[in-house]
Scaffold this motif. Structure first.
Motif, PDB file in Angstrom:
ATOM      1  N   LYS A   1     -27.807  45.366 -33.512  1.00 49.92           N
ATOM      2  CA  LYS A   1     -26.989  44.883 -32.220  1.00 49.92           C
ATOM      3  C   LYS A   1     -25.875  42.953 -32.956  1.00 49.92           C
ATOM      4  CE  LYS A   1     -29.586  42.886 -29.053  1.00 49.92           C
ATOM      5  NZ  LYS A   1     -30.203  43.049 -27.833  1.00 49.92           N
ATOM      6  N   ASP A   2     -27.532  42.225 -33.759  1.00 51.59           N
ATOM      7  CA  ASP A   2     -26.119  40.703 -34.106  1.00 51.59           C
ATOM      8  C   ASP A   2     -25.019  40.668 -34.349  1.00 51.59           C
ATOM      9  OD1 ASP A   2     -27.068  41.427 -36.532  1.00 51.59           O
ATOM     10  OD2 ASP A   2     -27.991  39.518 -37.352  1.00 51.59           O
ATOM     11  N   ILE A   3     -24.982  42.407 -35.452  1.00 52.91           N
ATOM     12  CA  ILE A   3     -23.618  42.085 -36.212  1.00 52.91           C
ATOM     13  C   ILE A   3     -22.640  42.805 -35.222  1.00 52.91           C
ATOM     14  CG2 ILE A   3     -22.478  43.693 -37.911  1.00 52.91           C
ATOM     15  CD1 ILE A   3     -23.881  41.070 -38.860  1.00 52.91           C
ATOM     16  N   VAL A   4     -22.900  43.331 -34.228  1.00 52.89           N
ATOM     17  CA  VAL A   4     -22.200  44.152 -33.345  1.00 52.89           C
ATOM     18  C   VAL A   4     -21.850  42.287 -32.160  1.00 52.89           C
ATOM     19  CG1 VAL A   4     -21.931  45.545 -31.076  1.00 52.89           C
ATOM     20  CG2 VAL A   4     -23.565  46.116 -33.147  1.00 52.89           C
ATOM     21  N   LYS A   5     -22.651  41.993 -32.188  1.00 49.41           N
ATOM     22  CA  LYS A   5     -21.999  40.909 -30.857  1.00 49.41           C
ATOM     23  C   LYS A   5     -21.014  40.037 -30.991  1.00 49.41           C
ATOM     24  CE  LYS A   5     -25.166  37.549 -30.257  1.00 49.41           C
ATOM     25  NZ  LYS A   5     -26.725  37.367 -29.252  1.00 49.41           N
ATOM     26  N   GLY A   6     -21.256  40.387 -32.641  1.00 50.26           N
ATOM     27  CA  GLY A   6     -20.364  38.910 -33.542  1.00 50.26           C
ATOM     28  C   GLY A   6     -18.668  39.289 -33.615  1.00 50.26           C
ATOM     29  N   ILE A   7     -19.303  40.946 -34.042  1.00 50.07           N
ATOM     30  CA  ILE A   7     -17.692  41.669 -34.308  1.00 50.07           C
ATOM     31  C   ILE A   7     -16.854  41.018 -32.251  1.00 50.07           C
ATOM     32  CG2 ILE A   7     -16.560  43.702 -33.880  1.00 50.07           C
ATOM     33  CD1 ILE A   7     -18.316  44.008 -36.443  1.00 50.07           C
ATOM     34  N   PHE A   8     -18.072  41.576 -31.219  1.00 47.88           N
ATOM     35  CA  PHE A   8     -17.754  41.125 -29.793  1.00 47.88           C
ATOM     36  C   PHE A   8     -16.662  40.225 -29.931  1.00 47.88           C
ATOM     37  CE2 PHE A   8     -17.831  40.138 -25.339  1.00 47.88           C
ATOM     38  CZ  PHE A   8     -18.087  41.189 -24.779  1.00 47.88           C
ATOM     39  N   GLY A   9     -17.439  39.340 -30.400  1.00 45.45           N
ATOM     40  CA  GLY A   9     -17.149  37.737 -30.555  1.00 45.45           C
ATOM     41  C   GLY A   9     -15.594  37.781 -31.087  1.00 45.45           C
TER      42      GLY A   9
ATOM     43  N   VAL B   1     -15.204  31.992 -35.725  1.00 47.50           N
ATOM     44  CA  VAL B   1     -15.846  32.303 -34.547  1.00 47.50           C
ATOM     45  C   VAL B   1     -17.825  32.579 -34.745  1.00 47.50           C
ATOM     46  CG1 VAL B   1     -16.127  34.156 -32.674  1.00 47.50           C
ATOM     47  CG2 VAL B   1     -14.159  33.357 -33.986  1.00 47.50           C
ATOM     48  N   LYS B   2     -17.876  31.761 -33.433  1.00 44.42           N
ATOM     49  CA  LYS B   2     -19.892  31.629 -33.015  1.00 44.42           C
ATOM     50  C   LYS B   2     -20.102  32.476 -31.941  1.00 44.42           C
ATOM     51  CE  LYS B   2     -20.714  30.385 -37.586  1.00 44.42           C
ATOM     52  NZ  LYS B   2     -21.005  32.300 -38.343  1.00 44.42           N
ATOM     53  N   THR B   3     -20.376  33.537 -31.583  1.00 37.48           N
ATOM     54  CA  THR B   3     -20.702  33.895 -30.673  1.00 37.48           C
ATOM     55  C   THR B   3     -22.516  33.506 -30.642  1.00 37.48           C
ATOM     56  OG1 THR B   3     -19.683  36.002 -30.992  1.00 37.48           O
ATOM     57  CG2 THR B   3     -21.202  36.431 -29.358  1.00 37.48           C
ATOM     58  N   LYS B   4     -22.551  33.213 -29.056  1.00 40.71           N
ATOM     59  CA  LYS B   4     -24.261  32.887 -28.980  1.00 40.71           C
ATOM     60  C   LYS B   4     -24.604  33.383 -27.438  1.00 40.71           C
ATOM     61  CE  LYS B   4     -23.342  28.153 -26.645  1.00 40.71           C
ATOM     62  NZ  LYS B   4     -23.794  28.650 -25.690  1.00 40.71           N
ATOM     63  N   ASP B   5     -25.639  33.457 -27.180  1.00 45.83           N
ATOM     64  CA  ASP B   5     -26.100  33.339 -25.874  1.00 45.83           C
ATOM     65  C   ASP B   5     -25.341  32.222 -25.092  1.00 45.83           C
ATOM     66  OD1 ASP B   5     -27.537  36.221 -26.899  1.00 45.83           O
ATOM     67  OD2 ASP B   5     -29.363  35.265 -27.209  1.00 45.83           O
TER      68      ASP B   5
ATOM     69  N   ASP C   1     -15.389  39.608 -44.551  1.00 43.64           N
ATOM     70  CA  ASP C   1     -16.467  38.909 -45.208  1.00 43.64           C
ATOM     71  C   ASP C   1     -15.596  38.076 -46.027  1.00 43.64           C
ATOM     72  OD1 ASP C   1     -17.929  39.890 -43.227  1.00 43.64           O
ATOM     73  OD2 ASP C   1     -18.551  41.114 -44.983  1.00 43.64           O
ATOM     74  N   GLN C   2     -14.653  37.744 -45.924  1.00 43.13           N
ATOM     75  CA  GLN C   2     -13.977  36.477 -47.219  1.00 43.13           C
ATOM     76  C   GLN C   2     -13.128  35.244 -46.370  1.00 43.13           C
ATOM     77  OE1 GLN C   2     -10.789  38.688 -49.283  1.00 43.13           O
ATOM     78  NE2 GLN C   2     -12.095  39.509 -49.931  1.00 43.13           N
ATOM     79  N   GLY C   3     -13.855  34.222 -46.308  1.00 47.49           N
ATOM     80  CA  GLY C   3     -13.012  32.824 -45.966  1.00 47.49           C
ATOM     81  C   GLY C   3     -13.576  32.849 -44.723  1.00 47.49           C
ATOM     82  N   HIS C   4     -12.966  31.950 -43.236  1.00 51.64           N
ATOM     83  CA  HIS C   4     -12.613  32.089 -41.815  1.00 51.64           C
ATOM     84  C   HIS C   4     -13.173  33.461 -41.400  1.00 51.64           C
ATOM     85  CE1 HIS C   4     -13.912  28.217 -42.337  1.00 51.64           C
ATOM     86  NE2 HIS C   4     -12.868  27.885 -43.385  1.00 51.64           N
ATOM     87  N   ASP C   5     -12.595  33.737 -39.933  1.00 51.76           N
ATOM     88  CA  ASP C   5     -12.902  34.635 -39.184  1.00 51.76           C
ATOM     89  C   ASP C   5     -10.252  34.845 -38.901  1.00 51.76           C
ATOM     90  OD1 ASP C   5     -14.968  35.363 -39.505  1.00 51.76           O
ATOM     91  OD2 ASP C   5     -15.913  33.784 -37.532  1.00 51.76           O
TER      92      ASP C   5
END
Length: 322
Positions: A136-144, A187-191, A173-177
């Motif tokens: 789920k945390d990977i899914v949430k990151g991709i969502f963001g 990008v960071k996705t948080k609750d 997975d290379q450098g920045h998003d």
């Protein structure tokens, strides 16, 4: 042209008579090349590029499990045939992307080449599903990251649409998003209620000379009723891309790096998030708190830390409520 228009044309074709082994309908008269939607005798959806009789084309048949590309020299047809009806939706996406790529090209040598090149870009996505499911945390990151990409597609209008899409490199997975000529975006996705984000290495907030570095924090709330799934978000992004005559295969290729396809993405429908806001922080502002290689001893690496956002209002560039 939109997916709904294609659906209407497929219905029209179903009721027509077969000619030379195909039921067909020209995709549109506004395209310089003669491109036809078609259904063959086996009921497969096809896309046919009809070439002038005096144009000679040489290439080998390309056959995959789900799709086929061949040249019928006796008819001067380049024929793309879908071999699995479960991929009809993806095939329509390919057609729209190809139409956007060749509609304004008059030279037969160029548009026939682009037709074949587009097939090569898309064939990767007509593959069996991946078996390993993402946490789920990977899914949430991709969502963001998709939320940010959708925003950039809508508002970064000074750049070509395909350049905007190609800038999304997070799944590699290379450098920045996001990497562009004038800026990098992490990008960071948080609750929504959480006050910190996890920085997963000393390179994530590293500054590249001559570029802005923006930390985009996407705040989300997990919401199975009113939230959006990856599939829903991807559909919105696809519509925006085609409206701007972009190449959606760029997005699909990036998702493919994480084992996501238009076929298996429904497996994540139980993960739904309501987007609350995107907050952009200027990482170049003096005093911005970060750990980067320049301020680390050479024998320390792979640093991970939580960045508390509660006292970082002076570094905020903008807040976009969603």
């Amino acid at each position: 042209m939109r997916v709904e228009q294609l659906a209407d044309k497929w219905e029209q074709i179903s009721g027509s008579n077969a000619v030379k082994g195909y039921k067909s309908l020209r995709i549109t008269s506004s395209c310089y090349s003669d491109v036809y939607l078609a259904i063959n005798e086996q009921g497969n959806h096809c896309l046919i590029l009809s070439l002038p009789n005096d144009h000679d084309l040489k290439f080998k048949v390309i056959r995959k499990d789900k799709i086929l590309l061949e040249y019928l020299a006796d008819k001067s047809y380049v024929v793309m045939t879908l071999l699995d009806s479960d991929f009809n939706g993806l095939f329509d996406d390919l057609i729209l992307s190809l139409f956007n790529a060749i509609k304004d090209i008059e030279d037969v040598a160029v548009y026939s080449k682009v037709f074949i090149q587009t097939f090569h870009r898309w064939v990767l996505f007509f593959t069996p599903e991946f078996s390993d499911k993402l946490p789920k945390d990977i899914v949430k990151g991709i969502f963001g990251e998709l939320i940010v990409l959708k925003y950039l597609v809508k508002y970064l209008k000074y750049k070509d649409i395909n350049d905007v899409l190609s800038g999304w490199v997070g799944p590699y997975d290379q450098g920045h998003d996001f990497v562009y000529d004038d800026r990098n975006i992490e990008v960071k996705t948080k609750d929504h209620k959480k006050v910190s984000v996890r920085i997963s290495g000393e390179h994530q907030l590293e500054i590249e000379a001559g570029k802005e570095l923006i930390l985009s924090v996407v705040s989300v709330t997990e919401d199975l009723i009113n939230g959006a799934s990856l599939k829903m978000l991807l559909q919105e992004l696809k519509e925006l891309t085609f409206e701007r005559f972009g190449d959606f295969s760029i997005v699909l290729k990036a998702l493919h790096q994480k084992g996501l396809t238009l076929q298996n993405i429904v497996a994540y429908d139980n993960y739904r998030f309501k987007s609350e806001a995107i907050t952009d922080y200027n990482c170049l502002e003096k005093g911005f708190p970060k750990i980067i290689p320049a301020n680390l001893p050479s024998n320390i690496s792979n640093v991970k830390y939580d960045l508390n956002l509660t006292e970082m209002s002076k570094f905020i560039l903008r807040v976009r409520e969603l």
